[in-house]
Scaffold this active site. Structure first.
Site, mmCIF file in Angstrom:
data_model
loop_
_atom_site.group_PDB
_atom_site.id
_atom_site.type_symbol
_atom_site.label_atom_id
_atom_site.label_comp_id
_atom_site.label_asym_id
_atom_site.label_seq_id
_atom_site.Cartn_x
_atom_site.Cartn_y
_atom_site.Cartn_z
ATOM 1 N N HIS A 3 -33.219 59.660 -37.723
ATOM 2 C CA HIS A 3 -33.811 58.634 -36.856
ATOM 3 C C HIS A 3 -32.859 58.235 -35.732
ATOM 4 O O HIS A 3 -33.294 57.672 -34.731
ATOM 5 C CB HIS A 3 -34.163 57.406 -37.700
ATOM 6 C CG HIS A 3 -35.530 56.843 -37.448
ATOM 7 N ND1 HIS A 3 -36.547 57.527 -36.819
ATOM 8 C CD2 HIS A 3 -36.062 55.627 -37.767
ATOM 9 C CE1 HIS A 3 -37.626 56.769 -36.759
ATOM 10 N NE2 HIS A 3 -37.356 55.613 -37.314
ATOM 11 N N ASP B 51 -36.032 60.838 -31.899
ATOM 12 C CA ASP B 51 -36.362 61.859 -32.896
ATOM 13 C C ASP B 51 -37.862 62.122 -32.887
ATOM 14 O O ASP B 51 -38.647 61.255 -32.510
ATOM 15 C CB ASP B 51 -35.914 61.404 -34.289
ATOM 16 C CG ASP B 51 -36.636 60.133 -34.740
ATOM 17 O OD1 ASP B 51 -36.639 59.139 -33.975
ATOM 18 O OD2 ASP B 51 -37.201 60.124 -35.842
ATOM 19 N N TYR C 254 -27.030 53.931 -40.981
ATOM 20 C CA TYR C 254 -28.050 54.742 -40.303
ATOM 21 C C TYR C 254 -27.469 55.728 -39.294
ATOM 22 O O TYR C 254 -28.187 56.581 -38.779
ATOM 23 C CB TYR C 254 -29.040 53.826 -39.569
ATOM 24 C CG TYR C 254 -29.805 52.913 -40.482
ATOM 25 C CD1 TYR C 254 -30.866 53.391 -41.237
ATOM 26 C CD2 TYR C 254 -29.459 51.570 -40.599
ATOM 27 C CE1 TYR C 254 -31.575 52.554 -42.095
ATOM 28 C CE2 TYR C 254 -30.165 50.725 -41.449
ATOM 29 C CZ TYR C 254 -31.217 51.229 -42.188
ATOM 30 O OH TYR C 254 -31.905 50.400 -43.030
ATOM 31 N N ASN D 43 -42.905 54.716 -33.979
ATOM 32 C CA ASN D 43 -42.915 53.258 -33.842
ATOM 33 C C ASN D 43 -41.961 52.744 -32.775
ATOM 34 O O ASN D 43 -42.226 51.719 -32.141
ATOM 35 C CB ASN D 43 -42.613 52.593 -35.195
ATOM 36 C CG ASN D 43 -43.763 52.768 -36.165
ATOM 37 O OD1 ASN D 43 -44.921 52.812 -35.760
ATOM 38 N ND2 ASN D 43 -43.449 52.885 -37.437
ATOM 39 N N ASN E 200 -38.081 49.980 -34.782
ATOM 40 C CA ASN E 200 -39.449 49.503 -34.584
ATOM 41 C C ASN E 200 -39.558 48.332 -33.617
ATOM 42 O O ASN E 200 -40.657 47.961 -33.218
ATOM 43 C CB ASN E 200 -40.073 49.099 -35.925
ATOM 44 C CG ASN E 200 -40.218 50.287 -36.855
ATOM 45 O OD1 ASN E 200 -39.909 51.426 -36.498
ATOM 46 N ND2 ASN E 200 -40.678 50.041 -38.060
#
Length: 193
Positions: A22, A96, A17, A117, A71
């Protein structure tokens, strides 16, 4: 008077990631740490943390990247506030934002989570939305692509050329909020370039 600012970069853990839209909040923290020659270390609050000043005589910063997925970022943020005895008014969350065009930064304090979230979980965990946000624009998904797919993908080749300047601007915004206040930073970064 010399109370530190807690700056949290939201993102997802792990190398898969690291370069996605994100994780732009964590990329901004890397830029800030580099400016101050600060190193991230494992912390008992389920985050990696770098502490110090970015410039001699400047504000003190606690830069933190939660080790959790986006989240569920709120738990580490609440733990960090408690550990350092800080109030939400001393918290800056960098994240973001798909509702802002790429290469644009918007700054705000308070308000709703706007469907983000990570921000929703932070607000829920600390019991208030009254903290400062540095919202880094990553743009809307193209065509019929879903928002989740969009933010979990890397930046396009064209975006990668501009990304270092965007990260630098967002880091400048964090520094200016800490030094001069949110209003001064908004005047600078909300003015069309």
């Amino acid at each position: 008077m010399d109370s530190p600012w807690l700056v949290v970069g939201l993102g997802n853990p792990g190398p898969d990631y690291a370069a996605t839209r994100h994780n732009v909040g964590q990329m901004v923290l890397d830029e800030l740490a580099e400016r101050g020659r600060l190193s991230f270390k494992t912390h008992k609050t389920n985050a990696t943390v770098a502490e110090g000043r970015l410039a001699p005589g400047g504000p003190r910063f606690i830069l933190a990247k939660p080790n959790t997925f986006m989240n569920v970022s709120g738990g580490p943020v609440a733990q960090l506030l408690r550990f350092y005895s800080l109030e939400p008014s001393q918290l800056i969350v960098v994240h973001d934002e798909i509702d802002i065009p790429f290469d644009t930064i918007k700054l705000k304090s308070g308000g709703g989570h706007g469907g983000h979230n990570g921000v929703r979980d932070v607000t829920s965990a600390i019991g208030t939305g009254d903290f400062t946000r540095v919202r880094v624009g990553v743009g809307r998904p193209p065509g019929s692509q879903g928002a989740a797919d969009h933010v979990l993908k890397g930046f396009s080749a064209a975006e990668r050329k501009t990304l270092p300047m965007l990260l630098s601007d967002a880091a400048d915004a964090v520094e200016q909020i800490a030094a001069d206040g949110l209003t001064a930073a908004q005047l600078r970064f909300h003015t069309a370039r």
